[in-house]
Design a protein around this motif. Structure first.
Motif, mmCIF file in Angstrom:
data_model
loop_
_atom_site.group_PDB
_atom_site.id
_atom_site.type_symbol
_atom_site.label_atom_id
_atom_site.label_comp_id
_atom_site.label_asym_id
_atom_site.label_seq_id
_atom_site.Cartn_x
_atom_site.Cartn_y
_atom_site.Cartn_z
ATOM 1 N N GLU A 137 -2.333 2.978 5.769
ATOM 2 C CA GLU A 137 -2.076 3.222 4.363
ATOM 3 C C GLU A 137 -3.014 2.249 3.498
ATOM 4 O O GLU A 137 -3.399 2.540 2.396
ATOM 5 N N ARG A 138 -3.566 1.129 4.341
ATOM 6 C CA ARG A 138 -4.411 0.171 3.729
ATOM 7 C C ARG A 138 -5.689 1.058 3.430
ATOM 8 O O ARG A 138 -6.182 0.838 2.287
ATOM 9 N N ILE A 139 -6.224 1.945 4.376
ATOM 10 C CA ILE A 139 -7.434 2.564 4.106
ATOM 11 C C ILE A 139 -7.195 3.699 2.921
ATOM 12 O O ILE A 139 -8.300 3.637 1.942
ATOM 13 N N GLN A 140 -6.244 4.226 2.661
ATOM 14 C CA GLN A 140 -6.008 5.372 1.750
ATOM 15 C C GLN A 140 -4.552 5.139 0.729
ATOM 16 O O GLN A 140 -3.666 5.961 1.198
ATOM 17 N N PRO A 141 -4.511 4.243 0.272
ATOM 18 C CA PRO A 141 -2.951 3.917 -0.346
ATOM 19 C C PRO A 141 -2.615 5.132 -1.152
ATOM 20 O O PRO A 141 -3.317 5.714 -1.758
ATOM 21 N N GLY A 142 -1.169 5.521 -1.045
ATOM 22 C CA GLY A 142 -0.661 6.680 -1.425
ATOM 23 C C GLY A 142 -0.734 7.897 -0.681
ATOM 24 O O GLY A 142 0.208 8.836 -0.754
ATOM 25 N N PHE A 185 -0.438 -4.145 16.249
ATOM 26 C CA PHE A 185 -1.716 -3.921 15.437
ATOM 27 C C PHE A 185 -1.391 -3.109 14.119
ATOM 28 O O PHE A 185 -1.893 -3.469 13.062
ATOM 29 N N PHE A 186 -0.517 -2.165 14.128
ATOM 30 C CA PHE A 186 -0.048 -1.230 13.185
ATOM 31 C C PHE A 186 0.825 -2.063 12.285
ATOM 32 O O PHE A 186 0.449 -1.893 11.088
ATOM 33 N N HIS A 237 2.768 6.389 7.767
ATOM 34 C CA HIS A 237 2.186 5.027 7.624
ATOM 35 C C HIS A 237 2.675 4.112 8.620
ATOM 36 O O HIS A 237 3.108 4.294 9.675
ATOM 37 N N SER A 238 2.372 2.730 8.571
ATOM 38 C CA SER A 238 2.238 1.747 9.699
ATOM 39 C C SER A 238 3.553 1.719 10.453
ATOM 40 O O SER A 238 3.633 1.305 11.477
ATOM 41 N N PHE A 274 0.727 -1.119 -0.005
ATOM 42 C CA PHE A 274 -0.005 -0.139 -0.233
ATOM 43 C C PHE A 274 0.817 1.416 0.011
ATOM 44 O O PHE A 274 0.330 2.365 0.160
ATOM 45 N N ILE A 275 1.992 1.032 -0.224
ATOM 46 C CA ILE A 275 2.919 2.451 -0.201
ATOM 47 C C ILE A 275 3.061 2.450 -1.725
ATOM 48 O O ILE A 275 3.815 1.791 -2.342
ATOM 49 N N LEU A 276 2.776 3.523 -2.350
ATOM 50 C CA LEU A 276 2.575 3.818 -3.727
ATOM 51 C C LEU A 276 3.878 4.563 -4.220
ATOM 52 O O LEU A 276 4.314 4.279 -5.681
ATOM 53 N N SER A 277 4.507 5.267 -3.521
ATOM 54 C CA SER A 277 5.693 6.386 -4.103
ATOM 55 C C SER A 277 6.570 6.629 -3.029
ATOM 56 O O SER A 277 6.458 6.035 -1.912
ATOM 57 N N GLY A 278 7.479 7.366 -3.231
ATOM 58 C CA GLY A 278 8.659 7.799 -2.418
ATOM 59 C C GLY A 278 9.576 6.812 -2.262
ATOM 60 O O GLY A 278 10.390 7.130 -1.226
#
Length: 296
Positions: free
Chosen positions: A220-225, A212-213, A232-233, A39-43
């Motif tokens: 990031e699972r809820i709003q990828p990117g 948990f995280f 992020h987690s 779920f990490i799309l960039s960076g």
């Protein structure tokens, strides 16, 4: 110029200014699959950076930047605290080389090594795939080292002060496995040792939140990117892990103060540093599982 005719512009034509190659951030599709986080799309940083470029990246907005800082700042805080306890006689009137402080030296080395190796792995993970695997192996090995170092500190500073731990009443396995949890469940630990009760249970609360995280990959699972750089987690996992160790240091220090008043047994180099060196030797032994699979 004739009337109505404009002078030619003397300004040079505008050119697109591109960031230096080592500062360009890549999308998940531009890096090897082993480097992609869920779920990490960039960076992402490019592969095969130099060591200087890796170090410079800690001041640039990448998805590893705060992974570094959320462990580097705690590393400095714990280094300062252990220097006060061990070198500035914050632990009492005993000198730094006193045998009573040997378990604390082991514990301090475990905490500091864990944070230092995590910082190293996150900074230099883009040198090459092979070095990335090596650094993260050392990161995981340092966690094992820290866990064993915590046991050494517990066995001297905490276990003798717990009424449940009578060698005649308990087996050796239970004596090393879960003493504080048994003490807290079977006896009124809140009344007997309020400091240990608060820090012990709050520490495990932080650990549960951290787990948990780390497992859920939220947010990031809820709003990828959206949380690629900040929030992020894994960054949250680092923060709550720090809080858990911070509370652990409190009750280790409290146990040390009680131990120095009436030590039941003097720690030995073999029973503290010797065990830590043996563990390091075991972790350093190569384990080629692929060779084992071929021969079987």
């Amino acid at each position: 110029p004739p009337p109505g005719q404009r002078l030619p512009s003397l300004k040079p034509p505008l050119r697109s200014v591109e960031a230096p190659r080592h500062q360009r951030k890549l999308g998940a599709q531009a890096v090897p699959d082993d480097f992609v986080e869920c779920f990490i799309l960039s960076g992402y940083r490019r592969l095969h950076c130099s060591a200087q470029e890796c170090l410079a990246s800690v001041l640039q907005p990448t998805n590893e930047t705060l992974n570094f800082w959320t462990h580097f700042i705690p590393l400095l805080l714990f280094l300062s605290r252990f220097c006060r306890l061990l070198l500035l006689r914050g632990a009492g009137d005993v000198p730094f080389h006193h045998p009573a402080l040997l378990p604390l030296w082991c514990y301090a080395s475990g905490v500091l090594l864990t944070f230092a190796m995590s910082c190293t792995a996150h900074v230099f993970s883009c040198l090459s795939p092979r070095l990335r695997a090596a650094f993260f192996y050392l990161d995981y090995a340092s966690i094992s080292y820290y866990g064993f170092a915590s046991t050494v500190a517990y066995s001297y500073y905490l276990l003798p002060g717990l009424s449940l731990l009578d060698a005649g009443a308990m087996s050796r396995y239970v004596h090393m496995a879960c003493p504080i949890m048994l003490e807290s469940l079977l006896f009124d630990l809140r009344t007997r040792n309020p400091t240990l009760f608060v820090y012990f249970y709050r520490r495990y609360c932080w650990l549960l939140v951290a787990a948990f995280f780390n497992v859920s990959k939220i947010p990031e699972r809820i709003q990828p990117g959206l949380f690629d750089i900040v929030g992020h987690s894994h960054q949250l996992f680092h923060i709550f892990t720090f809080l858990s160790i911070y509370d652990q240091v409190h009750y280790v220090e409290d146990g040390l103060a009680a131990f120095l008043k009436a030590p039941p047994a003097a720690p030995t180099y073999l029973g503290t540093v010797g065990y830590m060196l043996l563990l390091m030797l075991c972790l350093a032994v190569p384990n080629d599982s692929s060779k084992f699979q071929k021969t079987n």
